[in-house]
Scaffold this motif. Structure first.
Motif, PDB file in Angstrom:
ATOM      1  N   LEU A  29       0.819  -1.214   0.000  1.00  0.00           N
ATOM      2  CA  LEU A  29       0.000   0.000   0.000  1.00  0.00           C
ATOM      3  C   LEU A  29       0.854   1.266   0.000  1.00  0.00           C
ATOM      4  N   GLY A  30       2.074   1.182   0.511  1.00  0.00           N
ATOM      5  CA  GLY A  30       2.961   2.347   0.536  1.00  0.00           C
ATOM      6  C   GLY A  30       3.300   2.878  -0.846  1.00  0.00           C
ATOM      7  N   ALA A  31       3.081   2.082  -1.888  1.00  0.00           N
ATOM      8  CA  ALA A  31       3.364   2.523  -3.254  1.00  0.00           C
ATOM      9  C   ALA A  31       2.298   3.473  -3.790  1.00  0.00           C
ATOM     10  N   GLU A  32       1.132   3.513  -3.166  1.00  0.00           N
ATOM     11  CA  GLU A  32       0.042   4.390  -3.624  1.00  0.00           C
ATOM     12  C   GLU A  32       0.393   5.840  -3.315  1.00  0.00           C
ATOM     13  N   LEU A  33       0.274   6.701  -4.335  1.00  0.00           N
ATOM     14  CA  LEU A  33       0.633   8.107  -4.179  1.00  0.00           C
ATOM     15  C   LEU A  33      -0.502   8.976  -3.654  1.00  0.00           C
ATOM     16  N   ASN A  34      -1.735   8.515  -3.763  1.00  0.00           N
ATOM     17  CA  ASN A  34      -2.887   9.307  -3.345  1.00  0.00           C
ATOM     18  C   ASN A  34      -3.196   9.024  -1.873  1.00  0.00           C
ATOM     19  N   PRO A  35      -2.991  10.015  -1.003  1.00  0.00           N
ATOM     20  CA  PRO A  35      -3.219   9.774   0.425  1.00  0.00           C
ATOM     21  C   PRO A  35      -4.683   9.481   0.772  1.00  0.00           C
ATOM     22  N   LEU A  36      -5.610  10.003  -0.002  1.00  0.00           N
ATOM     23  CA  LEU A  36      -7.023   9.718   0.244  1.00  0.00           C
ATOM     24  C   LEU A  36      -7.331   8.246  -0.026  1.00  0.00           C
ATOM     25  N   VAL A  37      -6.810   7.716  -1.109  1.00  0.00           N
ATOM     26  CA  VAL A  37      -6.995   6.294  -1.434  1.00  0.00           C
ATOM     27  C   VAL A  37      -6.369   5.430  -0.345  1.00  0.00           C
ATOM     28  N   THR A  38      -5.176   5.801   0.074  1.00  0.00           N
ATOM     29  CA  THR A  38      -4.483   5.044   1.125  1.00  0.00           C
ATOM     30  C   THR A  38      -5.300   5.031   2.413  1.00  0.00           C
ATOM     31  N   LYS A  39      -5.815   6.187   2.789  1.00  0.00           N
ATOM     32  CA  LYS A  39      -6.586   6.294   4.038  1.00  0.00           C
ATOM     33  C   LYS A  39      -7.870   5.461   3.968  1.00  0.00           C
ATOM     34  N   ILE A  40      -8.592   5.566   2.856  1.00  0.00           N
ATOM     35  CA  ILE A  40      -9.827   4.774   2.717  1.00  0.00           C
ATOM     36  C   ILE A  40      -9.509   3.286   2.786  1.00  0.00           C
ATOM     37  N   LEU A  46     -10.745  -2.675   0.816  1.00  0.00           N
ATOM     38  CA  LEU A  46     -10.968  -2.607  -0.626  1.00  0.00           C
ATOM     39  C   LEU A  46     -12.448  -2.471  -0.971  1.00  0.00           C
ATOM     40  N   GLU A  47     -13.313  -3.009  -0.135  1.00  0.00           N
ATOM     41  CA  GLU A  47     -14.741  -2.937  -0.428  1.00  0.00           C
ATOM     42  C   GLU A  47     -15.233  -1.501  -0.509  1.00  0.00           C
ATOM     43  N   LEU A  48     -14.913  -0.695   0.513  1.00  0.00           N
ATOM     44  CA  LEU A  48     -15.377   0.692   0.492  1.00  0.00           C
ATOM     45  C   LEU A  48     -14.629   1.501  -0.554  1.00  0.00           C
ATOM     46  N   LEU A  49     -13.373   1.179  -0.783  1.00  0.00           N
ATOM     47  CA  LEU A  49     -12.636   1.864  -1.837  1.00  0.00           C
ATOM     48  C   LEU A  49     -13.298   1.619  -3.190  1.00  0.00           C
ATOM     49  N   THR A  50     -13.775   0.418  -3.405  1.00  0.00           N
ATOM     50  CA  THR A  50     -14.489   0.086  -4.640  1.00  0.00           C
ATOM     51  C   THR A  50     -15.775   0.904  -4.752  1.00  0.00           C
ATOM     52  N   VAL A  51     -16.504   1.000  -3.673  1.00  0.00           N
ATOM     53  CA  VAL A  51     -17.735   1.798  -3.657  1.00  0.00           C
ATOM     54  C   VAL A  51     -17.412   3.274  -3.906  1.00  0.00           C
ATOM     55  N   ALA A  52     -16.360   3.786  -3.287  1.00  0.00           N
ATOM     56  CA  ALA A  52     -15.975   5.184  -3.471  1.00  0.00           C
ATOM     57  C   ALA A  52     -15.575   5.457  -4.920  1.00  0.00           C
ATOM     58  N   LYS A  53     -14.844   4.544  -5.529  1.00  0.00           N
ATOM     59  CA  LYS A  53     -14.434   4.704  -6.923  1.00  0.00           C
ATOM     60  C   LYS A  53     -15.671   4.716  -7.834  1.00  0.00           C
ATOM     61  N   PHE A  54     -16.579   3.778  -7.600  1.00  0.00           N
ATOM     62  CA  PHE A  54     -17.812   3.718  -8.375  1.00  0.00           C
ATOM     63  C   PHE A  54     -18.612   5.013  -8.198  1.00  0.00           C
ATOM     64  N   ALA A  55     -18.710   5.503  -6.978  1.00  0.00           N
ATOM     65  CA  ALA A  55     -19.464   6.724  -6.702  1.00  0.00           C
ATOM     66  C   ALA A  55     -18.835   7.935  -7.394  1.00  0.00           C
ATOM     67  N   ALA A  56     -17.519   8.003  -7.413  1.00  0.00           N
ATOM     68  CA  ALA A  56     -16.846   9.119  -8.070  1.00  0.00           C
ATOM     69  C   ALA A  56     -17.117   9.115  -9.574  1.00  0.00           C
ATOM     70  N   VAL A  57     -17.053   7.955 -10.185  1.00  0.00           N
ATOM     71  CA  VAL A  57     -17.333   7.842 -11.622  1.00  0.00           C
ATOM     72  C   VAL A  57     -18.798   8.198 -11.891  1.00  0.00           C
TER      73      VAL A  57
END
Length: 99
Positions: A29-40, A46-57
């Motif tokens: 996970l340390g390779a991810e540059l987006n701190p918001l993605v890392t925090k979520i 991964l489940e909520l991150l998937t929901v957040a990505k879908f919601a953003a799109v």
């Protein structure tokens, strides 16, 4: 035109999501540059991150469709930015995977 544009948005973000999963599997996970993605991901997984990505799109596509009725240039700019961000995320993830 509209379906193609929204399709590009979806494709860019699916690519970002899929390369993210590969990247964190290989590099952590340390390779991810987006701190918001890392925090979520750290707090909710991964489940909520998937929901957040879908919601953003969905939000970007909805803004494009609604705003496009009155302000087509603004709507096109919003959608183009959304596609750019998804493609940038995917490219960044691929670069990290290959590093």
């Amino acid at each position: 035109m509209t379906a193609t544009a929204i399709g590009l948005l979806i494709l860019a973000h699916v690519a970002d999501y899929m390369t993210f999963v590969v990247m964190i599997t290989q590099r952590g996970l340390g390779a991810e540059l987006n701190p918001l993605v890392t925090k979520i991901f750290e707090d909710w997984g991964l489940e909520l991150l998937t929901v957040a990505k879908f919601a953003a799109v969905l939000l970007v596509a909805s803004v494009f469709l609604v705003v496009g009725r009155q302000r087509p240039k603004v709507a096109a700019g919003v959608l183009a930015f959304g596609v750019f961000i998804g493609a940038l995320g995917a490219a960044s993830n691929v670069a990290t995977i290959q590093a």
